[in-house]
Every structure is written in C-alpha cells, then in structure tokens.
Design an enzyme around this catalytic site. Structure first.
Site, PDB file in Angstrom:
ATOM      1  N   THR A 554     -20.645  16.285   1.769  1.00 52.35           N
ATOM      2  CA  THR A 554     -21.877  15.559   2.073  1.00 52.35           C
ATOM      3  C   THR A 554     -22.343  14.852   0.802  1.00 52.35           C
ATOM      4  O   THR A 554     -21.729  14.996  -0.253  1.00 52.35           O
ATOM      5  CB  THR A 554     -23.012  16.531   2.468  1.00 52.35           C
ATOM      6  N   LYS A 578     -21.656  14.309  -6.136  1.00 50.24           N
ATOM      7  CA  LYS A 578     -21.854  14.345  -7.599  1.00 50.24           C
ATOM      8  C   LYS A 578     -23.163  15.016  -7.973  1.00 50.24           C
ATOM      9  O   LYS A 578     -23.476  15.166  -9.136  1.00 50.24           O
ATOM     10  CB  LYS A 578     -21.942  12.910  -8.135  1.00 50.24           C
ATOM     11  N   GLU A 605     -13.055  17.175  -8.729  1.00 49.58           N
ATOM     12  CA  GLU A 605     -12.275  16.041  -9.228  1.00 49.58           C
ATOM     13  C   GLU A 605     -12.741  14.716  -8.640  1.00 49.58           C
ATOM     14  O   GLU A 605     -12.762  13.693  -9.314  1.00 49.58           O
ATOM     15  CB  GLU A 605     -10.788  16.287  -8.920  1.00 49.58           C
ATOM     16  N   VAL A 608     -15.477  11.701  -9.959  1.00 49.71           N
ATOM     17  CA  VAL A 608     -15.182  10.518 -10.768  1.00 49.71           C
ATOM     18  C   VAL A 608     -13.851   9.940 -10.308  1.00 49.71           C
ATOM     19  O   VAL A 608     -12.827  10.634 -10.345  1.00 49.71           O
ATOM     20  CB  VAL A 608     -15.092  10.875 -12.278  1.00 49.71           C
ATOM     21  N   ALA A 610     -12.697   9.100  -7.287  1.00 50.83           N
ATOM     22  CA  ALA A 610     -12.153   9.615  -6.005  1.00 50.83           C
ATOM     23  C   ALA A 610     -10.924  10.504  -6.245  1.00 50.83           C
ATOM     24  O   ALA A 610     -11.034  11.505  -6.935  1.00 50.83           O
ATOM     25  CB  ALA A 610     -11.855   8.459  -5.067  1.00 50.83           C
ATOM     26  N   LEU A 612      -8.286  10.016  -8.048  1.00 53.43           N
ATOM     27  CA  LEU A 612      -7.555   9.878  -9.321  1.00 53.43           C
ATOM     28  C   LEU A 612      -7.729  11.139 -10.183  1.00 53.43           C
ATOM     29  O   LEU A 612      -8.825  11.690 -10.251  1.00 53.43           O
ATOM     30  CB  LEU A 612      -8.082   8.681 -10.115  1.00 53.43           C
ATOM     31  N   GLY A 663     -17.852  -1.592   3.251  1.00 51.23           N
ATOM     32  CA  GLY A 663     -17.976  -0.142   3.050  1.00 51.23           C
ATOM     33  C   GLY A 663     -17.771   0.307   1.615  1.00 51.23           C
ATOM     34  O   GLY A 663     -17.536   1.481   1.346  1.00 51.23           O
ATOM     35  N   LYS A 681     -21.368   9.320 -13.320  1.00 52.94           N
ATOM     36  CA  LYS A 681     -19.949   9.636 -13.544  1.00 52.94           C
ATOM     37  C   LYS A 681     -19.664   9.799 -15.035  1.00 52.94           C
ATOM     38  O   LYS A 681     -18.938  10.703 -15.453  1.00 52.94           O
ATOM     39  CB  LYS A 681     -19.064   8.532 -12.960  1.00 52.94           C
ATOM     40  N   GLY A 796     -12.814   5.032  -1.397  1.00 47.93           N
ATOM     41  CA  GLY A 796     -12.158   5.002  -0.080  1.00 47.93           C
ATOM     42  C   GLY A 796     -12.019   6.404   0.480  1.00 47.93           C
ATOM     43  O   GLY A 796     -11.810   7.363  -0.269  1.00 47.93           O
TER      44      GLY A 796
END
Ligand code: ADP
Ligand code: ASP
Ligand code: MG
Length: 814
Positions: A554, A578, A605, A608, A610, A612, A663, A681, A796
């Site tokens: 969420t 976050k 993870e 920051v 997504a 990666l 989006g 971030k 995404g």
C-alpha cells in the site's frame, strides 16, 4: 504363532472389522493367530465420561450409556445375522451389567480407581466378544479368551504393573493346548493376584499384545492401527510427516515416551530382550509397508529419526542461594515427588546449582507444589530458597534419533530454528545417550515448533514461506501472479515453497492456513470478512505459522505503523511503501533495531528504483568494508519521463498531463514534481549508508514556481503550470544553449544530500537516460573514478512486484 493387535479405529466400524477379518483369515491359513483387540474407538472415553457423570449425580450418564449400548448393538447387527438370538442376548446381558455398575456409581456418588478399572474393562470385553462371535458365525475356527485370566498385575489401578512370572506361566499354559486357529484376546485388561479387575494404562492394548508375544517368543508382533506406521512426527499436527521405515527399539521407546501415541510406551520392553521385531501396520491400507521396530538395519537418511510432543506440562523451578554447594537438595526434592507418585518427565539443573527445574504433567502440579513447599518449609521460612515456582500450559518437544550423537551441533540447529520463529524456549534437556534433545515451550507454539523442526530436519530442506499481503492494487496483483507462476520453479530449484496465506485490501481480507488457491483468489473476496489492520495482524499472529512474511503493497501510513508489531513477533516485513523508511530517523532506527533484535528481516528494496538492486548493492558495499564517498542518481521515473518529452515543441502542462495519463506519476503529481519523492529516496540511500539525517537536511532546490508550489488542488496546480509555461521554457532554453539535457538529480557527498534539476552535458551517463529509467552511480573507495552503476526501469507495476518478490526470496534463502 503370530500376535496381531488391532486398535480402536481398526475395530471401530463393521466396515473396518471386515478388513480385520480379511487380514486374520489370510494369516490363519499358515499358522495359529492371536488377535488382541482394543475397545471400539471412543468407547473407553465414553465409559469414563458416563462414570464421571454418574459420580457427579448427573443423570445424563444414562444418555451416555445409551450411546454406548446402541454403538455395540448396531455393530453386532451389521456384522452378524439378526436371527442369532443367543449372541444378542449375551451382549444385552453384558450391557445390562454395565448399566447396573453405572447405577451403583450414581447411587453411592463415588468412583474409585478400582471401580473405574472395572468400568473401562467393559470396552475390551464387549469388542472382543462381538468380534469373536462374528468370526464364529462366519464359520471361522475362532475362540475368545478373557485376558484377565492370563495377565496378572499388582493392584495399581488404572496403570497396573505386570507380574511377568505369573502371567508368562498362564499364557504359555493356555496357548500350549489351544486348538482354535484364531484366539481373540481383549487388550488392556488384567487382574490382580487377589482377583480385582485392573488395567494396564490408557493405550495399553499394545502392551497386552507385547506381553503375550514375549511369553510365547513369537517371531514378530504386529500392531495394526489407523496410520501407516510410526511417523517422523504426529501426522495430525505435521502434514509433511511421513512413516519411518525402520527404527530401533530405543528410538521407538523414546518417541512413544515423548508423546508418539501410536505405540504405548511400555510395549517395547517385553519384546526387546527377545529381539522380537514389532511391525506397525495400517488396517485401512494394509499394503502400505509400515514401520519395523528392531535392532537390525536401521540406517536412515536423516540425522534425526522423529520429533514428538507432550502437552499439558507444568515446569517447576526450585531455586535459592541456600542451595549452592549444599548436597541433598535434589535427593529431598525427588524423594518428595516419588512419595507422591509423581512422574518426572524432564530435569535440568543449572551448573551453578542455584536452581533445579523439572517438567511434570500439569495434572500433578498442585500436588507437587504443596508437597515440595512442605518438604522445604524450613528453608523457605529462612529465605534460603524460594517457594517452588510453577509455570503451566507448557509442552515438551523432543527430537529423537540414534544417529544424533554422531553429528555435531544438532541442538544448535534445533534451537536456532525455534528462535528464528519467535518460539521461546523455557528449558532444555539433553539425555546423556544423546538420543533425545528436549525443549519446553508454550503450548500455543507446539504446532509451529513441530513443523519448523520437521522442515529443518526431515523435509529435504524445502522451506515453507508463509506470505501475507496487504494492498492488492496493480502491484499487489502482479506480485500474486508472479508468485503463482514461479511456485514450482522455486520449489524445485531453490527449495522454497512460497504460499500466500492472507490477502487484504482496505475493505476485506481472506485467509487460508494451507495456502490460498492463487488461480482463483479474486473470487474469494466476494464473501470475504471485513478487514482492518489490527484484525489482519491478529489473524496472522493467531495462525502462528513458521517463516511468516508480511508484505506491504500500500502507500498507507497506518499500515507502516504496524511494522513494529510484526517484527516483534518475528514476522518479516517487506515493504514497497517508502513511508516508514523516510519517516523520522528515530522511527527508521527503531525498526532497524527491532529487525536486529528479533533476527527478523525488514526489507524495502523497492523503496528506491522499484525492482533495481540499488539498496541491496549499497548494503553489500558497506557490509564488505567499502565506503561510499558520493552518490549521484536520477531516481524519479516520472520526472525523467517528463523532461525527456518536454521541449520547445511541446508545453510543460501537456507533458505532465501525459505522464499522469500513462500512470508514471503519483495521483497527485505535485509529489513527484516538487521533488519530495526523490528527496525521500535520497534520504533512504543516505541512511543506508549510515547517515542519521532527517528529510529536512536534504536540500531541495525546486524548479517549480511559487504559484505552482502554493496551489491548493491538483486542478489549480495544472492551471498554474499553464500560466507559468514561460518559466519552464526558459529552463529548457538555458539547457539547450549549453547542449545539455534537463535531469532531476539526487546527490550525496560528504555527508550532505541535495536534489534538484540540473543541466546534464552530452556524454554524461545521465544524458541518454530513456523513458522512465533510473540510474544510480556509487563512487566508493573501491570505485573511485569509474563508479559502480545500477541502471534500468525504475517504475512500473511489474518491476516493482518483482522487487518485492526478490525480497521475499532473499528472506527464504536466509
Ligand atoms: P490405536 O487405537 O490403533 O491404538 P492410537 O490412536 O492409539 O491408535 O494411535 C494412533 C494415532 O497416534 C495416530 O492416528 C496418530 O494420530 C497418533 N500419533 C501421534 N504421533 C504419531 C507418530 N509419530 N506416528 C504415527 N502416529 C502418531
Ligand atoms: N481402550 C483403551 C484405551 O482407549 C486401550 C487401548 O485402546 O489400547 O485407552
Ligand atoms: Mg493406541
């Protein structure tokens, strides 16, 4: 001669008794058979209940009796023909005398242990009668012999001790002259020398069979029951448990002593010296191979052989400074318990001699407490020792195996497995034989403990991960899909069995302790329970499953406030939100400390970039001793998308609108455009690098105008973007004139962090950053000139879900 014993379920219905008869007929073709039978399943309990009710002057003992009566009459009717009046009359007469006994108890208001034995003896007397008469009525050469005439005991009612000399003589004498090919013997019941009815203890029919088998020195003893052997753990509690093929007498004794009900503990003793193997078989599945208990060929694939539990345990601790160095305390303590006939199941003594701790059955606890306090009355009054401390509602779990002594650190493995699952160990005992490691834990944790230890020691190391997901929007749905798709692969290749146990959105929640069917999860929400965060948490802790992981998908602050509770219960937390990690430093630190203290992962993870591996890379650099000198990054997929599209041929307002439409922005685009999202971030990266800063310490040099920043609503904000188009075109023109591109950059250097729009020259690694990509450059001691770069799609649903999934798998591999 062969001895076969059939338990309560095996003789519990006409269908099962027909199975028993088929087995007997097959065996009787070659040699004489002795068949020991239990009472019909559940009857012993019903007899005891009716006796108790009668004693309490509660007339419902009659309805309990009626149930007992109709069960037996119906069984006889199902098995033999109705016309056989004489059998049915005899059965009626036996039931009548049972009723008279109960009426007597009701009348005098008393149920002594002697009468109790008389009462329960009806169970085996009735079952053996029905079975023997059924065999005879089918033309099988069978007779029933009342084992009370064969097994002689002392007068310790409810758990009498066998006089082997007398019993053996009687058994041999009787069987030396039998003609019939099948002899039916009621199990469990016996008589004292004085002729009083006694019993051998609950579950004692196994023992009857072993006594007879040993007296006659038969080749093997078969115990037929309702499971296919002795299992690695109680199959009712541990679904993954499986039958043990071969096991030594000692292991079988330990397992049964520590709660494996499938074999009554004293059963092994009579056959052990004669080395008569015991074969445990399943009446309902006679072709299953079952378990062989013997001294031969007991090589096993696992270090341990089985795990068991005993519930309803009390732990008593005697302690005090006055005990140190003074001999005789233990002697007096244990003498007291022995006088009270209290059986001690487990003992531990700290080497300081400051305390002795022992486990007994809870039913003995108050008797033990009173007796011990009396024995040590003087020392207690002198404050040399404390009054005995009693803890209730505990269980003992025991890991058992002959092989364990040949392996190191088994107990370490056992206890760390329990610790990781937040199972508090109250006491530990390890037998000198090293065949048994026992731990006392709270009863509510038993199922979890058995399952975790089973998984660790017996399951080819497949680890079950029990996942709870809150938030099932775009990312949540993708995560569920990915878990479903990868399930078999993970099981096969990483030995992880990832199951989703609970799902919730803001309105509803669904649970399935065995794992939600992921092909069909959405439809479950039609009839789901209402959800709230607290209820969801309570359900997760009530289920108390091992390796539990809570996943927050969420963007809700209230959810992030729950992390601490999960971590405190050793439930790992995986978050893409976050909010927690960018909240006040004290809160971030608090959650990190809880994670350490409870040895429970807290992973984020996806906070920051997504999916990666940015935080993980940074953590690895720091952990391996590198030190990060500076970080430069483009961390906003939405801002990158906007500045890649914006030019003198477009306008800023439409570009932002398009980013929102596709989006890439938050529902409120100001969160992205104001730079707050990037600042958060950056803050998280700085904290992961050891900085103790708060968000205010991050310099946020906004490229927005005052009017943009002061807008009240999203619509107002868009209006101001239109009005201030010239401001944005100026930013673009300045960059273009220098052959630069606009990028929103986050920087960390010398303990300081800032975010803001920068003009990036051609050739710079940020210059060609496409679409919604993110990039992070780490300059470190080891990477001083050429930075370590992580780059790729930074927003995404699919990549975010895969980042969450990667965190879940990391926890599994831990
Ligand atoms: P019977 O009536 O045939 O004597 P019991 O009920 O006494 O049967 O014993 C069989 C039961 O023991 C099984 O149904 C199972 O629930 C329980 N049990 C507990 N621990 C174990 C174990 N380790 N292996 C097999 N069964 C076990
Ligand atoms: N019927 C007795 C009991 O239920 C003995 C047995 O089944 O072994 O305890
Ligand atoms: Mg039994």
């Amino acid at each position: 001669m062969q001895v076969l014993k059939f338990g309560g379920t095996s003789v519990g219905s006409s269908k099962n008794i027909n199975k028993v008869i088929a087995i007997l007929e097959e065996r009787a073709a070659n040699e004489k058979i002795i068949c020991v039978v239990s009472a019909i399943g559940g009857i012993t309990d019903k007899l005891l209940k009716s006796g108790q009710l009668a004693k309490e002057k509660n007339e419902s003992y009659l309805s309990e009796f009626k149930k007992i009566k109709s069960i037996h009459l119906k069984l006889l009717l199902d098995l033999t023909s109705i016309e056989n009046k004489s059998i049915s009359n005899t059965l009626q007469a036996k039931l009548k005398s049972l009723k008279e006994l109960l009426d007597g108890i009701f009348l005098i208001n008393e149920l002594s242990s002697q009468t109790s034995d008389k009462l329960v003896s009806y169970g085996e007397l009735l079952s053996s009668y029905i079975i023997a008469e059924t065999l005879k009525s089918r033309g099988i050469n069978a007779e029933r012999k009342n084992s009370q005439e064969l097994i002689v005991t002392n007068s310790n009612f409810t758990k009498a001790e066998v006089n082997f000399e007398d019993s053996n003589t009687k058994i041999r004498k009787y069987f030396n002259k039998t003609e019939q090919s099948i002899t039916i013997l009621p199990g469990f019941i016996s008589k004292s020398k004085a002729g009083e009815i006694t019993t051998l203890g609950r579950g004692g029919s196994d023992y009857t069979a072993a006594i007879v088998a040993a007296a006659l020195n038969v080749k093997r003893l078969e115990i037929w029951t309702d499971v296919s052997g002795m299992f690695t753990a109680n199959p009712k509690l541990v679904k993954q448990a499986y039958p043990i093929e071969r096991i030594s007498y000692q292991e079988a004794m330990e397992l049964s002593h520590f709660g494996a009900k499938v074999l009554y503990p004293p059963t092994v003793q009579p056959v052990l010296d004669l080395e008569i193997p015991i074969h445990i078989k399943n009446t309902l599945k006679p072709s299953d191979s079952g378990t062989i208990i013997s001294n031969e060929n007991n090589s096993k694939p696992n270090v341990a052989t089985g795990i068991t539990n005993i519930n309803d345990i009390a732990l008593l601790t005697l302690q005090g400074n006055g005990m140190v160095g003074v001999p005789g305390f233990s002697k007096r303590l244990f003498e007291t318990l022995s006088q009270e006939q209290i059986n001690i199941i487990l003992i531990t003594q700290a080497s300081s001699e400051h305390s002795i701790c022992f486990g007994i059955l809870q039913t003995d606890a108050s008797k033990a407490e009173a007796a011990i306090n009396q024995t040590f009355e003087y020392e207690i009054s002198m404050h040399k020792i404390d009054p005995i401390n009693v803890e209730l509602n505990l269980s003992i779990i025991a890991l058992i195996g002959d092989n364990m002594k040949n392996h190191q650190s088994i107990s370490g493995k056992m206890f760390s497995t329990l610790g990781k699952n937040n199972i508090n160990i109250r006491a530990i005992a390890q037998g000198a034989s090293e065949r048994n490691i026992s731990a006392v834990i709270t009863e509510k944790d038993v199922e979890k403990a058995l399952n975790t230890i089973h998984e660790r020691f017996f399951e080819d190391n497949v680890k079950q991960l029990n996942v709870y997901i809150t938030g099932i929007g775009n990312v949540g749905e993708k995560l569920i899909d990915q878990i479903e798709q990868q399930h078999d692969y993970l099981r096969k290749n990483l030995k992880l069995d990832v199951r989703i146990i609970g799902l919730s959105n803001s309105k509803k929640m669904v649970f399935n302790a065995k794992g939600i069917d992921l092909s069909n999860w959405a439809s479950l929400f039609h009839h789901a329970d209402k959800s709230n965060l607290k209820n969801f948490f309570n359900k997760v802790t009530d289920l108390n499953l091992r390796n539990s992981i809570f996943v927050d998908v969420t963007a809700n602050e209230a959810v992030s406030h729950m992390y601490a509770d999960y971590l405190k219960n050793s439930i790992a937390v995986v978050a893409c939100s976050k909010i927690a990690c960018s909240s006040a430093y004290s809160n971030y630190k608090y959650l990190q400390d809880l994670s350490l203290k409870f040895n429970t992962p807290f992973l984020y993870e996806t906070n920051v970039g997504a999916g990666l591996p940015i935080i993980n890379t940074l953590n690895n650099l720091v952990a391996s001793g590198d030190s990060v000198t500076s970080i430069q990054a483009v961390l906003s997929g939405s801002l990158n998308f906007i500045f890649n599209l914006f030019s003198d041929r477009t306008n800023f307002h439409d570009t932002v609108k398009r980013a929102q439409f596709e989006g890439y922005t938050e529902p409120d685009p100001r969160i992205d455009l104001s730079g707050i999202d990037v600042a958060r971030k950056m803050l998280i990266l700085a904290r992961e690098n050891g900085e103790t800063m708060d968000i205010e310490a991050i310099e946020n040099d906004s490229f927005l105008t005052k009017a943009n920043l002061n807008s009240d609503t999203v619509d107002d904000f868009y209006d101001t973007l239109k009005e201030d188009e010239a401001h944005f075109q100026k930013l673009y023109a300045s960059a273009k004139a220098k052959k630069c591109k606009l990028k929103y950059v986050a920087e960390f250097k010398n303990g300081k962090a800032k975010v803001g729009l920068q003009e990036i020259p051609e050739g710079h690694p940020f210059s060609n950053l496409e679409g919604k990509d993110n990039i992070v450059m780490f300059y470190t001691k080891r990477y001083p000139e050429q930075p370590l770069i992580v780059k790729g799609a930074g927003a995404g649903a699919d990549v975010t879900a895969s980042g969450l999934f990667a965190d879940i798998i990391r926890i599994g591999n831990k």
